[in-house]
Structures are given as structure tokens and as C-alpha cells.
Design a protein around this motif. Sequence first.
Motif, PDB file in Angstrom:
ATOM      1  N   HIS A 125      47.924  44.902  53.869  1.00  0.00           N
ATOM      2  CA  HIS A 125      47.128  44.683  52.648  1.00  0.00           C
ATOM      3  C   HIS A 125      45.698  44.357  53.048  1.00  0.00           C
ATOM      4  CE1 HIS A 125      46.588  42.525  48.493  1.00  0.00           C
ATOM      5  NE2 HIS A 125      45.654  43.438  48.742  1.00  0.00           N
ATOM      6  N   TRP A 147      45.933  46.232  36.685  1.00  0.00           N
ATOM      7  CA  TRP A 147      44.595  45.702  36.953  1.00  0.00           C
ATOM      8  C   TRP A 147      43.986  45.059  35.710  1.00  0.00           C
ATOM      9  CZ3 TRP A 147      40.229  47.969  34.552  1.00  0.00           C
ATOM     10  CH2 TRP A 147      40.456  49.187  33.901  1.00  0.00           C
ATOM     11  N   ASP A 193      33.409  45.400  44.082  1.00  0.00           N
ATOM     12  CA  ASP A 193      34.612  45.348  44.929  1.00  0.00           C
ATOM     13  C   ASP A 193      34.589  46.443  45.997  1.00  0.00           C
ATOM     14  OD1 ASP A 193      34.986  47.541  43.316  1.00  0.00           O
ATOM     15  OD2 ASP A 193      37.082  47.111  42.847  1.00  0.00           O
ATOM     16  N   VAL A 253      43.691  50.463  44.817  1.00  0.00           N
ATOM     17  CA  VAL A 253      42.877  49.854  43.747  1.00  0.00           C
ATOM     18  C   VAL A 253      43.679  49.151  42.649  1.00  0.00           C
ATOM     19  CG1 VAL A 253      41.166  50.254  41.891  1.00  0.00           C
ATOM     20  CG2 VAL A 253      40.859  51.358  44.107  1.00  0.00           C
ATOM     21  N   GLN A 279      37.356  50.728  49.797  1.00  0.00           N
ATOM     22  CA  GLN A 279      38.794  50.732  49.488  1.00  0.00           C
ATOM     23  C   GLN A 279      39.395  52.129  49.661  1.00  0.00           C
ATOM     24  OE1 GLN A 279      40.258  48.333  46.066  1.00  0.00           O
ATOM     25  NE2 GLN A 279      38.110  47.853  45.722  1.00  0.00           N
ATOM     26  N   GLY A 298      41.539  44.330  51.595  1.00  0.00           N
ATOM     27  CA  GLY A 298      40.624  44.432  50.452  1.00  0.00           C
ATOM     28  C   GLY A 298      39.265  43.856  50.817  1.00  0.00           C
ATOM     29  N   LYS A 315      48.720  48.549  51.057  1.00  0.00           N
ATOM     30  CA  LYS A 315      47.870  48.398  49.869  1.00  0.00           C
ATOM     31  C   LYS A 315      46.413  48.317  50.317  1.00  0.00           C
ATOM     32  CE  LYS A 315      51.165  45.390  47.380  1.00  0.00           C
ATOM     33  NZ  LYS A 315      51.163  45.493  45.926  1.00  0.00           N
ATOM     34  N   SER A 316      45.554  49.058  49.619  1.00  0.00           N
ATOM     35  CA  SER A 316      44.112  48.923  49.796  1.00  0.00           C
ATOM     36  C   SER A 316      43.547  48.545  48.432  1.00  0.00           C
ATOM     37  CB  SER A 316      43.490  50.228  50.295  1.00  0.00           C
ATOM     38  OG  SER A 316      42.077  50.110  50.309  1.00  0.00           O
ATOM     39  N   LEU A 317      43.371  47.266  48.209  1.00  0.00           N
ATOM     40  CA  LEU A 317      42.922  46.808  46.882  1.00  0.00           C
ATOM     41  C   LEU A 317      42.441  45.380  46.939  1.00  0.00           C
ATOM     42  CD1 LEU A 317      45.546  44.936  45.910  1.00  0.00           C
ATOM     43  CD2 LEU A 317      46.482  47.140  45.306  1.00  0.00           C
ATOM     44  N   VAL A 318      41.655  45.032  45.949  1.00  0.00           N
ATOM     45  CA  VAL A 318      41.229  43.650  45.776  1.00  0.00           C
ATOM     46  C   VAL A 318      42.025  43.079  44.603  1.00  0.00           C
ATOM     47  CG1 VAL A 318      38.902  44.128  46.620  1.00  0.00           C
ATOM     48  CG2 VAL A 318      39.364  44.231  44.164  1.00  0.00           C
ATOM     49  N   SER A 319      41.848  41.803  44.366  1.00  0.00           N
ATOM     50  CA  SER A 319      42.502  41.174  43.232  1.00  0.00           C
ATOM     51  C   SER A 319      41.642  41.359  41.985  1.00  0.00           C
ATOM     52  CB  SER A 319      42.695  39.686  43.515  1.00  0.00           C
ATOM     53  OG  SER A 319      42.865  38.973  42.321  1.00  0.00           O
ATOM     54  N   TYR A 377      33.560  45.145  36.780  1.00  0.00           N
ATOM     55  CA  TYR A 377      33.526  45.908  38.031  1.00  0.00           C
ATOM     56  C   TYR A 377      32.303  46.806  38.027  1.00  0.00           C
ATOM     57  CZ  TYR A 377      35.912  49.523  35.201  1.00  0.00           C
ATOM     58  OH  TYR A 377      36.251  50.422  34.224  1.00  0.00           O
TER      59      TYR A 377
END
Length: 289
Positions: free
Chosen positions: A255, A132, A230, A81, A235, A257, A92-96, A210
Motif C-alpha cells: 500500500h 472515496w 494527492d 485511487v 499514484q 500513497g 493498492k496505490s491510493l491515498v485516504s 481534490y
Amino acid sequence: MKDAYWLGVDYGVIEEARRLGVKLQVVDAGGYTNLGKQVSQIEDCVARGANAVVIGAISGDGLNNVIKATAAKKVPVIDLVNGISSPDLSAKSLVSFYTMGQSTGEYLAKKHPAGSPPVKVGWFPGPAGAGWVEAAHKGFMEAIKGSAVTVLDPKYGDTGKEAQAKLVEDVLQGNPDLAYVAGTAVTAEAATGILRARNLDKKVQVLSFYMTPGVYEGIQKGRIVAAPADSMVIQGRIAVDQAVRLLENKDVVKHVGPKIFVVDSSNIKSVKQADILPPTGFKPVFEVK
């Protein structure tokens, strides 16, 4: 958990650990000012024999030394995240969060294009220095350029409800012509109560960058205008899946997301709630045995 966003992440990691039949322990550092505590927690997990570590980081840079030491012991480290700058991450498990901030800013810029009457926005991006937060701030500010939106100086603060409520009250006090409160989900949830108490809820609108259960409910009730989703549950699931795949020497996408989309009154009825939020009434779970 101060920010209900992490309730969704918790649900995702817990459910995926159960699905895959792996043991999992969740530890909470208690806030974005507790970097030393999070470092100690990571060290303790590794010392107690953790095979992999999934981190929702307090700081974009502050964990790099402990991550380096963990990776040197051949323990995979997954960034979940928040975003970490370390070159020693395994996945990585995340969005921008840049895109999350940008989506929120674009929503406002579309409603208030150049040439329309100017509107003033109070902006509450979260705790200063968190990766973030800086990313969301940059995306938001770039998205509103060239529009009729004027953003006040950002008010940084911990994502506890009291801290955010005080910041919102200060900005309302000094800016009687405020049109919007935009910021973290905690900000948005705190702001709705404050605005109703002051009879300002028809004059000042609220956005979050978010989604949380409270923000979702706020959009349903018309108290919050919009928020990007998201899919934090997904995630969380992905991070545990990545960890297990790395340990089993299986192929892993480094990566991943979910796609970001904005939820407002126009589409909330068609959004699949289970993908973006934990079930109603879900309480934090800290261990899968």
C-alpha cells in the motif's frame, strides 16, 4: 473522461508503462452508474490475456466478485485511487480520501473557528455509494465539528458537469445566505461559472477536496480558495510499477500513497505542478503498444 482528475491518473499510468516498456490498455466505464459495464470490462481484459489489472473502481464493494475470480486466475489486481474492500487485492496505490475531506474541512474550520460568525456551506461529495465519496464525506464532517461552519445536507450526484451544476444551482436557489460551495473538482469548476453569471463570486467562495487542472487554474485566478493535492500522476505511476513488480516476483510495497497537502494562493507558486497534474494540454491516451 468526465472528471479531469482521471486525466492526471491516465498520464501517470501511460508514462510509467512507456518507461518500463510494457503494453497497457486503458478502458473507461463512462461514469459511476456503470458498474455492470466495469465488471464486463475487467472480465474482457482477463479473457484477452491481461497479465495484471489496475482498477479505478466505480464501487467500493461492487467489484469484489470479479476481483475474486481474477485473483483466482493468478492475475494480480491493483486498487488505484478509489478504494476497494476486496480481500483479494494484490496491492493498492491510493491515498485516504478521508484525509482529503478532512483537510478541506480543517481548512474551513481554521478560517471559521467556534465563536466567530456562523457560515453556511453547501457540500457536494460526489456519487453516493462510491468508497472515496463516503470516506471524504466522513473526513469533512468530522473536521468541521465544533467550528462555526454549518453544512447543509450533502448533495450526492455523478461527477458529470451537468449533474453537478444542477445540484449547485438548486442549493443556491434555496439558500441565499450560502457562504461556500465545497465538493468534488467538477462541482468546484461548475460552481465558479455559475457564481460569476449570478454575480455571486465575491459572496460565495469555492473549495474542492481534490486537485485537477481546472481547480489549479481556479486557485491561480482567485476563483477557487483551496484544494488538497494527492499527486494523482504519482499514484498512477506507482500502480503500474506495483503491477510489473508483482509479475516479476520483485519486492513490492502493498500500500503506497503520496503525502497530501493543501494548495491555496499562499503556496501555489512554490508547488511543483508536474507532480500533481498532467502537463498542460495533455489529451487522454488509451493504449501503450
